[in-house]
Structure formats: structure tokens, C-alpha cells
Design a protein around this motif. Sequence first.
Motif, PDB file in Angstrom:
ATOM      1  N   VAL A 108       0.838  -1.199   0.000  1.00 26.77           N
ATOM      2  CA  VAL A 108       0.000   0.000   0.000  1.00 26.77           C
ATOM      3  C   VAL A 108       0.872   1.247   0.000  1.00 26.77           C
ATOM      4  CG1 VAL A 108      -1.726   1.289   1.297  1.00 26.77           C
ATOM      5  CG2 VAL A 108      -1.935  -1.177   1.080  1.00 26.77           C
ATOM      6  N   THR A 109       2.010   1.188   0.666  1.00 30.61           N
ATOM      7  CA  THR A 109       2.930   2.320   0.675  1.00 30.61           C
ATOM      8  C   THR A 109       3.419   2.641  -0.733  1.00 30.61           C
ATOM      9  OG1 THR A 109       3.654   1.989   2.957  1.00 30.61           O
ATOM     10  CG2 THR A 109       5.201   3.087   1.483  1.00 30.61           C
ATOM     11  N   LEU A 110       3.811   1.614  -1.476  1.00 29.54           N
ATOM     12  CA  LEU A 110       4.252   1.851  -2.853  1.00 29.54           C
ATOM     13  C   LEU A 110       3.098   2.301  -3.739  1.00 29.54           C
ATOM     14  CD1 LEU A 110       6.892  -0.835  -3.904  1.00 29.54           C
ATOM     15  CD2 LEU A 110       7.188   1.602  -3.517  1.00 29.54           C
ATOM     16  N   ALA A 111       1.923   1.700  -3.537  1.00 30.75           N
ATOM     17  CA  ALA A 111       0.769   2.103  -4.341  1.00 30.75           C
ATOM     18  C   ALA A 111       0.426   3.566  -4.097  1.00 30.75           C
ATOM     19  CB  ALA A 111      -0.426   1.212  -4.012  1.00 30.75           C
ATOM     20  N   ALA A 112       0.476   3.993  -2.846  1.00 30.61           N
ATOM     21  CA  ALA A 112       0.205   5.395  -2.532  1.00 30.61           C
ATOM     22  C   ALA A 112       1.274   6.311  -3.120  1.00 30.61           C
ATOM     23  CB  ALA A 112       0.132   5.580  -1.015  1.00 30.61           C
ATOM     24  N   ALA A 113       2.529   5.832  -3.164  1.00 29.50           N
ATOM     25  CA  ALA A 113       3.602   6.644  -3.762  1.00 29.50           C
ATOM     26  C   ALA A 113       3.346   6.885  -5.242  1.00 29.50           C
ATOM     27  CB  ALA A 113       4.948   5.957  -3.552  1.00 29.50           C
ATOM     28  N   PHE A 114       2.853   5.881  -5.928  1.00 29.33           N
ATOM     29  CA  PHE A 114       2.569   6.037  -7.352  1.00 29.33           C
ATOM     30  C   PHE A 114       1.343   6.907  -7.613  1.00 29.33           C
ATOM     31  CE2 PHE A 114       5.036   1.973  -7.779  1.00 29.33           C
ATOM     32  CZ  PHE A 114       6.066   2.520  -8.528  1.00 29.33           C
ATOM     33  N   LEU A 115       0.575   7.217  -6.549  1.00 27.91           N
ATOM     34  CA  LEU A 115      -0.551   8.139  -6.708  1.00 27.91           C
ATOM     35  C   LEU A 115      -0.100   9.593  -6.823  1.00 27.91           C
ATOM     36  CD1 LEU A 115      -3.160   6.745  -4.131  1.00 27.91           C
ATOM     37  CD2 LEU A 115      -3.298   6.632  -6.628  1.00 27.91           C
ATOM     38  N   LEU A 116       1.153   9.867  -6.465  1.00 23.04           N
ATOM     39  CA  LEU A 116       1.655  11.238  -6.566  1.00 23.04           C
ATOM     40  C   LEU A 116       1.639  11.678  -8.030  1.00 23.04           C
ATOM     41  CD1 LEU A 116       4.712  11.015  -4.133  1.00 23.04           C
ATOM     42  CD2 LEU A 116       2.416  11.886  -3.649  1.00 23.04           C
ATOM     43  N   PRO A 117       1.118  12.852  -8.326  1.00 21.32           N
ATOM     44  CA  PRO A 117       1.016  13.299  -9.727  1.00 21.32           C
ATOM     45  C   PRO A 117       2.398  13.481 -10.354  1.00 21.32           C
ATOM     46  CG  PRO A 117       0.451  15.074  -8.205  1.00 21.32           C
ATOM     47  CD  PRO A 117       0.569  13.838  -7.380  1.00 21.32           C
ATOM     48  N   PRO A 118       2.490  13.361 -11.677  1.00 22.34           N
ATOM     49  CA  PRO A 118       3.790  13.475 -12.355  1.00 22.34           C
ATOM     50  C   PRO A 118       4.506  14.795 -12.101  1.00 22.34           C
ATOM     51  CG  PRO A 118       2.120  12.592 -13.842  1.00 22.34           C
ATOM     52  CD  PRO A 118       1.404  13.041 -12.614  1.00 22.34           C
ATOM     53  N   GLU A 119       3.749  15.862 -11.856  1.00 21.06           N
ATOM     54  CA  GLU A 119       4.389  17.165 -11.646  1.00 21.06           C
ATOM     55  C   GLU A 119       4.921  17.348 -10.224  1.00 21.06           C
ATOM     56  OE1 GLU A 119      -0.109  17.680 -11.147  1.00 21.06           O
ATOM     57  OE2 GLU A 119       1.285  16.642 -12.492  1.00 21.06           O
ATOM     58  N   THR A 120       4.807  16.344  -9.362  1.00 19.13           N
ATOM     59  CA  THR A 120       5.340  16.449  -8.005  1.00 19.13           C
ATOM     60  C   THR A 120       6.855  16.639  -8.051  1.00 19.13           C
ATOM     61  OG1 THR A 120       3.603  14.971  -7.200  1.00 19.13           O
ATOM     62  CG2 THR A 120       5.510  15.292  -5.774  1.00 19.13           C
ATOM     63  N   PRO A 121       7.391  17.619  -7.332  1.00 19.93           N
ATOM     64  CA  PRO A 121       8.848  17.826  -7.340  1.00 19.93           C
ATOM     65  C   PRO A 121       9.599  16.589  -6.845  1.00 19.93           C
ATOM     66  CG  PRO A 121       7.717  19.702  -6.333  1.00 19.93           C
ATOM     67  CD  PRO A 121       6.692  18.626  -6.521  1.00 19.93           C
ATOM     68  N   HIS A 122      10.590  16.150  -7.650  1.00 17.07           N
ATOM     69  CA  HIS A 122      11.439  15.001  -7.302  1.00 17.07           C
ATOM     70  C   HIS A 122      10.599  13.759  -7.002  1.00 17.07           C
ATOM     71  CE1 HIS A 122      14.761  17.819  -7.216  1.00 17.07           C
ATOM     72  NE2 HIS A 122      14.136  18.553  -6.309  1.00 17.07           N
ATOM     73  N   ARG A 123       9.602  13.526  -7.847  1.00 16.89           N
ATOM     74  CA  ARG A 123       8.711  12.387  -7.635  1.00 16.89           C
ATOM     75  C   ARG A 123       9.475  11.068  -7.605  1.00 16.89           C
ATOM     76  NH1 ARG A 123       5.796   8.613 -10.612  1.00 16.89           N
ATOM     77  NH2 ARG A 123       3.685   8.169  -9.837  1.00 16.89           N
ATOM     78  N   GLU A 124      10.477  10.889  -8.486  1.00 13.31           N
ATOM     79  CA  GLU A 124      11.244   9.648  -8.530  1.00 13.31           C
ATOM     80  C   GLU A 124      11.921   9.377  -7.190  1.00 13.31           C
ATOM     81  OE1 GLU A 124      11.719  12.190 -10.527  1.00 13.31           O
ATOM     82  OE2 GLU A 124      10.932  11.576 -12.489  1.00 13.31           O
ATOM     83  N   SER A 125      12.444  10.442  -6.568  1.00 16.00           N
ATOM     84  CA  SER A 125      13.105  10.276  -5.277  1.00 16.00           C
ATOM     85  C   SER A 125      12.102   9.906  -4.186  1.00 16.00           C
ATOM     86  CB  SER A 125      13.841  11.564  -4.894  1.00 16.00           C
ATOM     87  OG  SER A 125      14.869  11.848  -5.821  1.00 16.00           O
ATOM     88  N   LEU A 126      10.914  10.489  -4.233  1.00 15.09           N
ATOM     89  CA  LEU A 126       9.896  10.171  -3.228  1.00 15.09           C
ATOM     90  C   LEU A 126       9.454   8.710  -3.345  1.00 15.09           C
ATOM     91  CD1 LEU A 126       7.692  13.405  -3.337  1.00 15.09           C
ATOM     92  CD2 LEU A 126       9.627  12.881  -1.844  1.00 15.09           C
TER      93      LEU A 126
END
Length: 480
Positions: A353-371
Motif C-alpha cells: 500500500v505504501t508503494l501504491a500510494a507513492a505512485f498516486l503522486l502526480p507526475p508534476e510532483t517535485p522530485h517524484r522519482e526520489s519520493l
Amino acid sequence: MHIALPIFLLVATTISVSVLARRVGLSAPLLLVAIGAVASYLPQVPEVHVDSEVILLGFLPPLLYATAIRTSIIDLKRDVFQIVQLSILLVLVTAFAVGLVSWWLMPVGFAAAMALGGVVAPPDAVAATAVARRIGLPRRLVAVLEGESLFNDATALVTVGTAVSALTGSFSASRAGLAFVIAALGGIVIGVIAFYVVEFVQKHIRDAVTSVAISIITPWVAYLPAEAIKASGVIAVVVTGVLLGFKAPYYNTAQARVASRMNWNSIQFLLENMVFLLIGLQVSMIIDQVQTSDLGLQRTSLYAVAVLVTVMLVRPMFIIAAAWLGKVSRWDSRPLSLREGAVAGWAGMRGVVTLAAAFLLPPETPHRESLVFIALVVTIGTLVIQGFTLGRVANLMKLRAPDPREDALARAQVMQASVDAGEAAMRKALADDPELADTPEAIIKSLQKQDMRRANLQWELLATTTRWARRSSTASCVRR
């Protein structure tokens, strides 16, 4: 065919590794994550990207439902104070703590930092119960952990959604509070409605196969309407499952209940182990994305370690403090003991669920790959560190699973009391009802023998369990 083969390999690997882990005494979730991570770097294995909707819609509802239908509503009522503390307050405290640390260390805004906090805040139902079952923990502690894990996902997902709204510029405190209330109350209302609908249908079904088929679609009967009105599908599924599990003897036949239990055990075994394999299979993809990001792998790894340490420290500090305050102030009539609090504090494994929620972050989120990478490190880190050492912490705190002899004795006593009550009721009915007075003696004796066999079977199981426990204790002493 190109779709069928990967699915077959995924299922076959999940089953094989889970059986192997059980044989050699290892934790199946940890072994599956490790094998998945190694496989993700093999050239023959394609890049695996599991969409968050697949997890939140395909895996989460049935897994929550499988746990909910076996959850005692009496245990939930008894430990409601602890469950609310862990599933709401602790999630919010963890999210805020991680948000502050991430905001201080990373070049991201407070909204993105809080989104990361919401992502890593909830311990995973599957991970906690899988490890707890393997090492053996006291029954009440397992009930509290399961109750927490049934509801904390809803708090975390609402927190992530609120932070994402702030990222897009549509945040307001009043709107966030209203969204939380709607999610909770709406989920409860939809869950109760789904319970009544399913119960009404099941009452008119006497075929076990049809009854099981209805049971299989029940999680989505609750989840989909709740999500459609922006309520919590997680809470709706849990409420429906707990109520249906409690009322099952009243609306379902014994044959249907046995068949449903066996099918849900198989579904839960397959899904709860498959999600950990999927976590491992995404390792190489997530690491590759971080390596090409602005922050880089080394810098992001340092941030990930800081977040992991924060997550692992906040939970035991909160639970032990709450247990101590509850005992001192007496605001809780049944607080966890300090030893129970220590073990519960270390049982904070994160999951899919933690990873699934991480992938919910929109593409424009700053440093999304790092999060997303940080969420992966927290998930694997807690699984490895806490999953491997939880048994030692439980032994250090001298917490043990219930004695199987006590359970066997309780079952035998309950069965004997039931048989005696049935015998008395039958004799009274024969004496009071003239229509039953002519019942052939052979039928009466046949019923009595059947009841006697049931009672004797439980007493024989008690004797077998006692002999097994003595042999295990002797073998343990010899090893020492």
C-alpha cells in the motif's frame, strides 16, 4: 499467450517460494521481496510497473475483506481505544514527523513532504499479520495489530489526497477536514448498506457454490460505491466484512460457511504473498529512475535512510508513551502493557500500500522519482529490519502465543457443555411435546451417540495436544 505466461509464472513463483519459506522457517514476505529484487535485474525479466489502481482496486479490497470477515467484532469493541489511537492518531503523527524531516532535508515544499509522510505512515495489514502468525504473538496483541491495519490505510490515503490537493493549489483546511469526515462517515454508511444488501441476497441462497461466488464479489460491492461518492472504500470494505463475518451463522448454511472460509484462505494466501513479489520486481525500475534524476541515487539514499529512521522511531515512542499515559492516567480501562507496547511499536512493517500510494503522486510532483524510491526503501527496510527481529523483541519482552493446550481445553469444555445442553433440551422436548413422545428409541440413541462422538473427539484432541506440547518442551530443554 504473452499475457498468460507472465501471470502463470508470477502465481507459480509465489506459491513455490511461499511453500519453501514455510519449510525452511523463513519469512515468506521477505524471501519473496528478495527474489523479486534479484529477478528484476535479470535480462530475461521485463520491466515491471504495477499501476497503483491495480493494487488499490484489485488487491486491497479482497485482502482487507479476507481479514475483516475473520475479525471478532467483540475484540474490536474491546480494543477500540487502542485501534483508534494506532489507526488515526499514530498515522497522522507519523505523517507529520516524516513531513517535517523531509521538508527540512530535501529540496521539496511542505505539501510534497507531507504527501511522502502520508505514503510511508501506515503499516501494512499483510506484512504485520504474516509475521505475527509466523512468530506467534499473544492473541490480544494480534487483534490490536489487525484492527489497526484494517483502518489505517484510510487515514493515510486521505492524508495523501489532502497533500496532493495542496500540491495542485486547491487546498484549504476546512475542505481537508470535511473530506476526512466524508471519507470516514461515508465509508461506514456504505459499508452498512452493502452488508444489508449482501445479507438479504445470501439469505435466499442455499447453494454453497453460488454463496461463495457472491462472497468473492462482496469486497467490490462495498468498495466501488464508496469510492464513487468520494468516501473511503477501505472503511466500507472493513465494515461490510466485519458485520458479515459476525452474522454469517444467521444467514448462511454451514456448508457455505466452510466452503467460503476455504476459498478465502486460498485467495488471501495467493494475494498477500504475490504483492511482496511485485514489490521486489519493481526495484530495478525505481532505482534506474532515481539514478537519472536531479538528486541522484547517493543523495536520495541518505534522505531515505533519514525517513526510515524517523518512521522506525516514531511508532514505538508513540505506542509506549500512550501505553504509559493510559496506565498512569487511567483514561483507558484496558491499556497495552509496556511490554506489549514495545512489541507493537516494533511491528511497523510497511507493504505494498505504501508503494501504491507513492505512485498516486502526480507526475508534476517535485522530485517524484526520489519520493517513490524513499517509499521503496522504507518498505523494504522495515520488512527486513523489523520483520527479522520482531520475534527476538517478542522473546526479549517474554510475550508468547497462547498455549495450545489451553485452547484445546476450552474447545473441549465448550463442546461438552453444548452436548449436555442439547441432551437436556431433547429430554425436555420429549417430555413436554406429545407429538415427540412416540419417537423411536433407536433415533434417540443415534443422536446421543453422535453427540458423544463429537465431545469425545475434542477430548481426544486435547490429549494429543498435551502430548505434543510435552514433547516440544522436552526437545526444547534438550537443545538448551
